[in-house]
Scaffold this active site. Structure first.
Site, PDB file in Angstrom:
ATOM      1  N   SER A 250       0.846  -1.193   0.000  1.00  0.00           N
ATOM      2  CA  SER A 250       0.000   0.000   0.000  1.00  0.00           C
ATOM      3  C   SER A 250       0.880   1.241   0.000  1.00  0.00           C
ATOM      4  O   SER A 250       2.091   1.143   0.157  1.00  0.00           O
ATOM      5  CB  SER A 250      -0.870   0.008   1.245  1.00  0.00           C
ATOM      6  OG  SER A 250      -0.038   0.222   2.374  1.00  0.00           O
ATOM      7  N   LYS A 251       0.255   2.375  -0.159  1.00  0.00           N
ATOM      8  CA  LYS A 251       0.983   3.649  -0.161  1.00  0.00           C
ATOM      9  C   LYS A 251       1.806   3.771   1.108  1.00  0.00           C
ATOM     10  O   LYS A 251       2.959   4.151   1.095  1.00  0.00           O
ATOM     11  CB  LYS A 251      -0.017   4.811  -0.220  1.00  0.00           C
ATOM     12  CG  LYS A 251      -0.482   5.105  -1.611  1.00  0.00           C
ATOM     13  CD  LYS A 251      -0.133   6.552  -1.992  1.00  0.00           C
ATOM     14  CE  LYS A 251      -0.088   6.757  -3.479  1.00  0.00           C
ATOM     15  NZ  LYS A 251      -1.386   6.654  -4.126  1.00  0.00           N
ATOM     16  N   ARG A 252       1.173   3.421   2.220  1.00  0.00           N
ATOM     17  CA  ARG A 252       1.825   3.559   3.521  1.00  0.00           C
ATOM     18  C   ARG A 252       3.085   2.700   3.581  1.00  0.00           C
ATOM     19  O   ARG A 252       4.066   3.053   4.213  1.00  0.00           O
ATOM     20  CB  ARG A 252       0.826   3.109   4.587  1.00  0.00           C
ATOM     21  CG  ARG A 252       1.252   3.319   6.011  1.00  0.00           C
ATOM     22  CD  ARG A 252       0.011   3.304   6.881  1.00  0.00           C
ATOM     23  NE  ARG A 252      -0.680   2.010   6.788  1.00  0.00           N
ATOM     24  CZ  ARG A 252      -0.395   0.966   7.560  1.00  0.00           C
ATOM     25  NH1 ARG A 252       0.520   1.074   8.471  1.00  0.00           N
ATOM     26  NH2 ARG A 252      -1.051  -0.173   7.430  1.00  0.00           N
ATOM     27  N   THR A 256       4.428   4.129  -2.606  1.00  0.00           N
ATOM     28  CA  THR A 256       4.396   5.547  -2.933  1.00  0.00           C
ATOM     29  C   THR A 256       5.456   5.906  -3.974  1.00  0.00           C
ATOM     30  O   THR A 256       6.455   5.217  -4.141  1.00  0.00           O
ATOM     31  CB  THR A 256       4.555   6.356  -1.636  1.00  0.00           C
ATOM     32  OG1 THR A 256       5.493   7.382  -1.855  1.00  0.00           O
ATOM     33  CG2 THR A 256       5.082   5.504  -0.511  1.00  0.00           C
TER      34      THR A 256
END
Ligand code: GLU
Length: 488
Positions: A250-252, A256
């Site tokens: 995920s982005k977290r 990113t």
């Protein structure tokens, strides 16, 4: 068998500018680059920008900047597929002429209705080959009606395609699971499949290293190479990258945009080392490898099939190691823009480089990223510290003893002519004995008075760098803060 170095090794990184490059994209770029450099081959950059609807403004620049930042320099390109449209159209025409492809006039509405029907029947979405069998008369009617067709590939109706993947081994796909995929869209742009294989062929790509998600596209590509009587490159699909607990990245967790890591103060060398270990390993033990070592040792034999797990703590640890390996001068040079960016506005600019260098000599050990440096060092730059009296008293001297001890410390230090760590330590240690205090408690209170926090670099060195005037001023402020808590 020919060794890799005897053949012409040509690799490419072929990102689509449909978004900003994330960790997975850059890992692909890195493995291609490492493979090319290991074999003394060529690394090509190709921008696959034929999906006009999904193109993201500025993405190309970010891709180029990210590669440059990481030092993944390319030898050829960037080539842009949008500038090579005629090449793909010619190939589509050749496939039409040789009966490997056909024109399809189906409207988006018909295709959508077909898809809905298939979903209702719980069938995988697949083109129903409606236009594959049009009669000559139907074809000329549709042509006369002025409908712009797409070009579809004639996937063999029966049988299967097998290819050898350098990582996954023998891979087979049954033809009835592949559909008659589009080669050329009605806007005249090629699809990924067509443009990709045409370019890999014309650019004489020897090895295609790409993410595992493209594995299911490969039988289509193999069929296209066969139809065109072209030699296919060798394929190696790289394992997925998952987040902790094997969840989708995920982005977290790091999906990113890679330039975020630059903004957060990760070093290119640390990123390269970290990314190399997402799917490849030297020996299951060695964690720290320089760029040169990676180039020397990289091989597809040591790329695993199982998903790599992204671990942010490991990245931070590794970055800390690389930060500590920098010379002080280099560390200052790299940290300066972060101090400039993140220290409060009240701190006067330009920062004094020799002072910054003294400060950072105490910070370098402690920082895991460059973006942490301003937070770790701000008390060296601020005129006035703000902290809670509670912090001064929590588990340390009570207000009365702290006030007494700091007052005496202030009086002794005020007279000092030499202000260095050794002198300060001598005086404050003997004061501890004199006043019968516990070192931990007394120094703990002093540390808060000087830095406004409980964890900071070694106290006496910190005081030495801060200088006499600032330290005495901070003691005074502490005494004022303690005043209301003191019994009369
Ligand atoms: N343009 C594709 C991508 O964005 C390239 C995949 C491949 O390497 O063939 O990843």
């Amino acid at each position: 068998m020919q060794s890799e170095s005897e053949t012409s090794v040509r690799l490419r990184f072929a990102p689509s500018p449909t978004g900003y490059p994330h960790l997975g994209n850059i890992r692909t770029a890195l493995f291609n680059w490492l493979f090319a450099r290991h074999h003394g081959g060529i690394f090509i950059l190709r921008i696959e920008d034929t999906d006009t609807a999904r193109k993201v403004e500025g993405a190309v620049d970010i891709i180029l900047d990210s590669l440059r930042w990481l030092g993944l320099e390319w030898d050829e390109g960037p080539y842009f597929q949008s500038q090579r449209l005629s090449v793909y159209r010619e190939t589509a025409q050749k496939l039409l002429d040789e009966d490997h492809a056909y024109l399809c006039y189906c409207s988006p509405e018909r295709l959508e209705a077909m898809r809905q029907e298939q979903t209702k029947r719980k069938q995988p979405p697949k083109y129903d080959q409606h236009c594959r069998n049009l009669t000559e008369q139907e074809k000329s009617q549709l042509k006369a009606a002025g409908i712009t067709p797409v070009v579809r590939f004639k996937t063999p109706l029966e049988g299967e395609t097998t290819f050898h993947d350098l990582i996954y081994g023998r891979v087979t796909f049954k033809h009835d699971t592949l559909d008659d995929f589009v080669l050329l869209k009605s806007d005249g742009y090629p699809t990924y499949h067509l443009a990709n294989i045409v370019d890999d062929h014309l650019m004489a790509i020897s090895h295609v290293l790409r993410a595992e998600e493209w594995l299911s596209s490969t039988p289509r590509h193999v069929l296209l190479y066969q139809a065109l009587s072209w030699q296919a490159p060798r394929f190696a699909h790289l394992p997925m990258i998952l987040g902790p607990e094997r969840a989708k990245l995920s982005k977290r967790h790091g999906a990113t945009n890679i330039s975020e890591y630059q903004k957060q103060g990760y070093l290119p060398d640390a990123m390269i080392n970290f990314l190399a270990l997402l799917g490849w390993s030297l020996d299951d033990r060695t964690e720290l490898l320089s760029r040169e070592e990676l180039i020397r040792h990289f091989s597809l034999e040591r790329v695993g099939k199982t998903a790599a797990i992204f671990n942010r703590e490991k990245l931070e640890w590794m970055n800390g190691v690389y930060l500590r390996r920098l010379s002080l001068g280099e560390f200052v040079h790299r940290a300066m823009p972060f101090l400039d960016r993140d220290l409060p506005d009240s701190v006067r600019r330009p920062l004094d480089e020799s002072y910054v260098s003294q400060v950072l000599s105490l910070i370098q050990e402690r920082a895991k990223t460059l973006a942490e440096v301003p937070q770790l060092a701000d008390f060296f730059f601020l005129d006035e510290l703000r902290y809670d009296t509670g912090l001064l008293l929590k588990g340390k001297l009570d207000a009365k003893s702290a006030t007494g001890a700091i007052t005496i410390a202030w009086q002794k230090l005020e007279k000092l002519a030499t202000w260095d760590a050794a002198t300060l330590e001598g005086i404050l240690r003997s004061l501890t004995t004199e006043l019968n205090l516990r070192t931990g408690e007394f120094f703990g209170s002093l540390r808060i008075a000087i830095t406004g926090r409980t964890a900071a670099p070694p106290l006496f060195q910190t005081m030495a760098v801060l200088g006499k005037e600032k330290c005495l001023k901070r003691f005074k402020m502490t005494l004022q803060l303690l005043l209301p808590s003191c019994p009369n």
